[in-house]
Design a protein around this motif. Sequence first.
Motif, PDB file in Angstrom:
ATOM      1  N   THR A   9       0.837  -1.194   0.000  1.00  0.00           N
ATOM      2  CA  THR A   9       0.000   0.000   0.000  1.00  0.00           C
ATOM      3  C   THR A   9       0.873   1.245   0.000  1.00  0.00           C
ATOM      4  O   THR A   9       2.024   1.210   0.433  1.00  0.00           O
ATOM      5  N   ASP A  10       0.290   2.335  -0.486  1.00  0.00           N
ATOM      6  CA  ASP A  10       1.003   3.609  -0.429  1.00  0.00           C
ATOM      7  C   ASP A  10       0.671   4.304   0.892  1.00  0.00           C
ATOM      8  O   ASP A  10       0.003   3.731   1.751  1.00  0.00           O
ATOM      9  N   GLY A  11       1.126   5.524   1.062  1.00  0.00           N
ATOM     10  CA  GLY A  11       0.929   6.268   2.304  1.00  0.00           C
ATOM     11  C   GLY A  11      -0.523   6.534   2.642  1.00  0.00           C
ATOM     12  O   GLY A  11      -0.868   6.765   3.801  1.00  0.00           O
ATOM     13  N   GLN A  12      -1.411   6.505   1.640  1.00  0.00           N
ATOM     14  CA  GLN A  12      -2.840   6.720   1.879  1.00  0.00           C
ATOM     15  C   GLN A  12      -3.601   5.414   2.112  1.00  0.00           C
ATOM     16  O   GLN A  12      -4.804   5.430   2.323  1.00  0.00           O
ATOM     17  N   GLY A  13      -2.902   4.293   2.050  1.00  0.00           N
ATOM     18  CA  GLY A  13      -3.536   3.000   2.284  1.00  0.00           C
ATOM     19  C   GLY A  13      -4.102   2.352   1.034  1.00  0.00           C
ATOM     20  O   GLY A  13      -4.765   1.315   1.109  1.00  0.00           O
ATOM     21  N   THR A  14      -3.837   2.922  -0.128  1.00  0.00           N
ATOM     22  CA  THR A  14      -4.312   2.352  -1.390  1.00  0.00           C
ATOM     23  C   THR A  14      -3.465   1.138  -1.752  1.00  0.00           C
ATOM     24  O   THR A  14      -2.237   1.208  -1.762  1.00  0.00           O
ATOM     25  N   VAL A  15      -4.111   0.020  -2.056  1.00  0.00           N
ATOM     26  CA  VAL A  15      -3.402  -1.203  -2.445  1.00  0.00           C
ATOM     27  C   VAL A  15      -2.880  -1.024  -3.869  1.00  0.00           C
ATOM     28  O   VAL A  15      -3.655  -0.775  -4.798  1.00  0.00           O
ATOM     29  N   LEU A  16      -1.571  -1.143  -4.026  1.00  0.00           N
ATOM     30  CA  LEU A  16      -0.927  -0.977  -5.332  1.00  0.00           C
ATOM     31  C   LEU A  16      -0.542  -2.301  -5.973  1.00  0.00           C
ATOM     32  O   LEU A  16      -0.451  -2.399  -7.195  1.00  0.00           O
ATOM     33  N   ASP A  49      -3.407  -3.578 -13.577  1.00  0.00           N
ATOM     34  CA  ASP A  49      -4.068  -4.519 -14.492  1.00  0.00           C
ATOM     35  C   ASP A  49      -3.143  -5.632 -14.976  1.00  0.00           C
ATOM     36  O   ASP A  49      -3.542  -6.438 -15.796  1.00  0.00           O
ATOM     37  N   VAL A  50      -1.911  -5.650 -14.494  1.00  0.00           N
ATOM     38  CA  VAL A  50      -0.922  -6.601 -14.995  1.00  0.00           C
ATOM     39  C   VAL A  50      -0.630  -7.678 -13.951  1.00  0.00           C
ATOM     40  O   VAL A  50      -0.412  -7.375 -12.776  1.00  0.00           O
ATOM     41  N   ALA A  51      -0.651  -8.928 -14.409  1.00  0.00           N
ATOM     42  CA  ALA A  51      -0.302 -10.052 -13.540  1.00  0.00           C
ATOM     43  C   ALA A  51       1.062 -10.584 -13.962  1.00  0.00           C
ATOM     44  O   ALA A  51       1.334 -10.769 -15.151  1.00  0.00           O
TER      45      ALA A  51
END
Length: 150
Positions: free
Chosen positions: A58-65, A82-84
């Motif tokens: 996650t980034d500093g805002q808690g968004t899963v990257l 979108d990439v695996a």
Amino acid sequence: MLTAGRKSMWRSQYQLALDGAQVAEWDPKVWKTGGRFTLDGQDFEVRAHGWGSTFSMTDGQGTVLAEAQRVGRKNWTVQAGDVAYEFQRVSIWRNDQDLMRDGVPVGTIRQTSSWSGSLEADLPGLALPVQIFIVGIMITWWNSQAAAAA
């Protein structure tokens, strides 16, 4: 090539360098599985879920990257946007991992020293934060394997 090596024998932090230039430090969590790093002023946190075979960044805002599934198995994946990305353990006797594309190895992660825990990753086409996420997962996983064997 991204390399990781312990800052010292007495510390658990790792210095991460891209083509010889230091870019970040991996700071593992003390009581939990995972860690954190700062890259270009942006903070990232890596957490393990379940039994330590699933990780998220996650980034500093808690968004899963990015998320990794089935870490420690012969075949495992990382989803970033979108990439695996598919990874495969090279051998049951070694911890080296291959980045696979259409069934063909296109990159590698390998432990250069089991004693010091140093490693190198050649992961072409992956964004640097995702590369560091994957290297952090490998550091965490290999260290937990070493602790379990002791």
